[in-house]
Design an enzyme around this catalytic site. Structure first.
Site, PDB file in Angstrom:
ATOM      1  N   PHE A  76       0.865  -1.189   0.000  1.00 42.74           N
ATOM      2  CA  PHE A  76       0.000   0.000   0.000  1.00 42.74           C
ATOM      3  C   PHE A  76       0.902   1.240   0.000  1.00 42.74           C
ATOM      4  O   PHE A  76       1.860   1.314   0.771  1.00 42.74           O
ATOM      5  CB  PHE A  76      -0.874  -0.017   1.269  1.00 42.74           C
ATOM      6  CG  PHE A  76      -2.204   0.633   1.105  1.00 42.74           C
ATOM      7  CD1 PHE A  76      -3.355  -0.117   0.928  1.00 42.74           C
ATOM      8  CD2 PHE A  76      -2.308   2.014   1.138  1.00 42.74           C
ATOM      9  CE1 PHE A  76      -4.594   0.496   0.787  1.00 42.74           C
ATOM     10  CE2 PHE A  76      -3.542   2.633   1.003  1.00 42.74           C
ATOM     11  CZ  PHE A  76      -4.696   1.875   0.831  1.00 42.74           C
TER      12      PHE A  76
ATOM     13  N   ALA B 287       0.107  -2.210   5.926  1.00 40.13           N
ATOM     14  CA  ALA B 287       0.684  -2.156   7.271  1.00 40.13           C
ATOM     15  C   ALA B 287      -0.050  -3.071   8.251  1.00 40.13           C
ATOM     16  O   ALA B 287       0.553  -3.591   9.196  1.00 40.13           O
ATOM     17  CB  ALA B 287       0.659  -0.713   7.774  1.00 40.13           C
TER      18      ALA B 287
ATOM     19  N   GLU C  38      -1.034  -6.000   7.816  1.00 36.41           N
ATOM     20  CA  GLU C  38      -0.534  -7.374   7.708  1.00 36.41           C
ATOM     21  C   GLU C  38       0.897  -7.512   8.236  1.00 36.41           C
ATOM     22  O   GLU C  38       1.424  -8.638   8.307  1.00 36.41           O
ATOM     23  CB  GLU C  38      -0.584  -7.852   6.253  1.00 36.41           C
ATOM     24  CG  GLU C  38      -1.960  -8.208   5.741  1.00 36.41           C
ATOM     25  CD  GLU C  38      -2.872  -7.007   5.554  1.00 36.41           C
ATOM     26  OE1 GLU C  38      -2.398  -5.951   5.091  1.00 36.41           O
ATOM     27  OE2 GLU C  38      -4.070  -7.111   5.901  1.00 36.41           O
TER      28      GLU C  38
ATOM     29  N   HIS D  78     -10.143   4.980   9.304  1.00 36.42           N
ATOM     30  CA  HIS D  78      -9.367   3.785   8.941  1.00 36.42           C
ATOM     31  C   HIS D  78      -7.899   3.923   9.338  1.00 36.42           C
ATOM     32  O   HIS D  78      -7.279   2.977   9.839  1.00 36.42           O
ATOM     33  CB  HIS D  78      -9.500   3.573   7.425  1.00 36.42           C
ATOM     34  CG  HIS D  78      -9.016   2.242   6.952  1.00 36.42           C
ATOM     35  ND1 HIS D  78      -9.615   1.059   7.319  1.00 36.42           N
ATOM     36  CD2 HIS D  78      -7.983   1.898   6.133  1.00 36.42           C
ATOM     37  CE1 HIS D  78      -8.971   0.044   6.746  1.00 36.42           C
ATOM     38  NE2 HIS D  78      -7.983   0.532   6.030  1.00 36.42           N
TER      39      HIS D  78
ATOM     40  N   PHE E 111      10.210  -0.403  13.749  1.00 32.40           N
ATOM     41  CA  PHE E 111       9.023   0.195  13.136  1.00 32.40           C
ATOM     42  C   PHE E 111       9.437   1.326  12.204  1.00 32.40           C
ATOM     43  O   PHE E 111       9.591   2.478  12.627  1.00 32.40           O
ATOM     44  CB  PHE E 111       8.083   0.697  14.237  1.00 32.40           C
ATOM     45  CG  PHE E 111       6.705   1.042  13.729  1.00 32.40           C
ATOM     46  CD1 PHE E 111       5.881   0.068  13.200  1.00 32.40           C
ATOM     47  CD2 PHE E 111       6.228   2.341  13.798  1.00 32.40           C
ATOM     48  CE1 PHE E 111       4.603   0.368  12.737  1.00 32.40           C
ATOM     49  CE2 PHE E 111       4.961   2.665  13.348  1.00 32.40           C
ATOM     50  CZ  PHE E 111       4.145   1.667  12.810  1.00 32.40           C
TER      51      PHE E 111
ATOM     52  N   ARG F 251       9.609  12.361   4.174  1.00 28.47           N
ATOM     53  CA  ARG F 251      10.314  11.415   5.049  1.00 28.47           C
ATOM     54  C   ARG F 251      10.776  10.167   4.311  1.00 28.47           C
ATOM     55  O   ARG F 251      11.176   9.188   4.924  1.00 28.47           O
ATOM     56  CB  ARG F 251       9.384  11.049   6.217  1.00 28.47           C
ATOM     57  CG  ARG F 251       9.194  12.216   7.167  1.00 28.47           C
ATOM     58  CD  ARG F 251       7.920  12.131   7.980  1.00 28.47           C
ATOM     59  NE  ARG F 251       7.812  13.273   8.895  1.00 28.47           N
ATOM     60  CZ  ARG F 251       7.431  14.505   8.514  1.00 28.47           C
ATOM     61  NH1 ARG F 251       7.107  14.757   7.268  1.00 28.47           N
ATOM     62  NH2 ARG F 251       7.389  15.482   9.398  1.00 28.47           N
TER      63      ARG F 251
HETATM   64  N1  INI Z   1      -2.340   0.183   4.510  1.00 29.18           N
HETATM   65  C1  INI Z   1      -1.190   0.888   4.504  1.00 29.18           C
HETATM   66  O1  INI Z   1      -0.090   0.300   4.597  1.00 29.18           O
HETATM   67  N2  INI Z   1      -1.236   2.251   4.417  1.00 29.18           N
HETATM   68  C2  INI Z   1      -2.413   2.927   4.329  1.00 29.18           C
HETATM   69  O2  INI Z   1      -2.375   4.172   4.241  1.00 29.18           O
HETATM   70  C3  INI Z   1      -3.628   2.203   4.317  1.00 29.18           C
HETATM   71  N3  INI Z   1      -4.874   2.894   4.232  1.00 29.18           N
HETATM   72  O3  INI Z   1      -4.900   4.124   4.280  1.00 29.18           O
HETATM   73  O4  INI Z   1      -5.925   2.295   4.100  1.00 29.18           O
HETATM   74  C4  INI Z   1      -3.552   0.793   4.400  1.00 29.18           C
HETATM   75  N4  INI Z   1      -4.673   0.060   4.410  1.00 29.18           N
HETATM   76  C5  INI Z   1      -4.681  -1.365   4.112  1.00 29.18           C
HETATM   77  C6  INI Z   1      -4.425  -2.224   5.328  1.00 29.18           C
HETATM   78  O5  INI Z   1      -3.068  -2.165   5.721  1.00 29.18           O
HETATM   79  C7  INI Z   1      -4.742  -3.695   5.043  1.00 29.18           C
HETATM   80  O6  INI Z   1      -3.938  -4.179   3.988  1.00 29.18           O
HETATM   81  C8  INI Z   1      -6.208  -3.926   4.681  1.00 29.18           C
HETATM   82  O7  INI Z   1      -7.060  -3.341   5.662  1.00 29.18           O
HETATM   83  C9  INI Z   1      -6.539  -5.447   4.590  1.00 29.18           C
HETATM   84  O8  INI Z   1      -6.328  -6.083   5.846  1.00 29.18           O
END
Ligand code: INI
Length: 159
Positions: free
Chosen positions: A22, A57, A59, A89, A114, A128
């Site tokens: 993501f 994140a 996972e 979220h 982290f 960053r």
């Molecule tokens: N996952 C991220 O790593 N960054 C994000 O900004 C993000 N947003 O904004 O939704 C995000 N969502 C997905 C999440 O990590 C899971 O993969 C998903 O919910 C399935 O479990």
């Protein structure tokens, strides 16, 4: 007083990078920063660094747990970006990621770093990820090198 501290040189560690797909345009920059720092601190990144992609994140903790349980690594580094949107979220994903990665570290007694950006805007994430506010992946890798060195020193101590 006996003082233990990590040295900023690789102590023969094996490192796993856990990268979130993501916002991968940010994650790729964090991986580059981490790999560069590991290499310049003496890590053979061909043989001693593995890269593991996860969807996001959220996972990361379970993947970090699996890698930590394997016994193959001296440190696990989570790299990714959680960027705030219009809904709550962000809070769930970033909170679970941070707490989860930390819990894996304490559960296994393994440095779990982290290196996940949690920002309000895409601009803050870009800043960053190798531009004007440094590279959070590089910072995470430096932390990993120090922690691996510290743990090797503590494990070598006979009292
Ligand atoms: N996952 C991220 O790593 N960054 C994000 O900004 C993000 N947003 O904004 O939704 C995000 N969502 C997905 C999440 O990590 C899971 O993969 C998903 O919910 C399935 O479990």
């Amino acid at each position: 007083m006996r003082v233990f501290e990590g040295q900023m040189v690789d102590a023969g560690g094996r490192y796993a990078l856990v990268a979130g797909r993501f916002n991968d345009f940010i994650t790729h920059r964090l991986i580059e920063g981490a790999e560069d720092i590991l290499r310049r601190h003496g890590v053979n990144t061909e043989t001693h660094v593995d890269l593991v992609w996860v969807p996001g994140a959220y996972e990361m903790p379970v993947a970090c747990d699996k890698l930590a349980a394997s016994g193959r690594y001296d440190a696990v580094i989570a790299l990714g970006a959680v960027i705030r949107g219009a809904t709550p979220h962000f809070d769930f994903v970033s909170g679970q990621a941070a707490a989860g990665v930390q819990a894996v570290g304490t559960k296994h007694g393994l440095p779990c770093i982290f290196g996940v950006l949690t920002t309000d805007t895409i601009e803050q994430a870009i800043e960053r990820a190798g531009t004007k506010a440094g590279n959070n992946g590089a910072h995470a890798a430096r932390t990993a090198v120090e922690m691996v060195s510290l743990f090797k020193a503590l494990e070598a101590d006979n009292g």
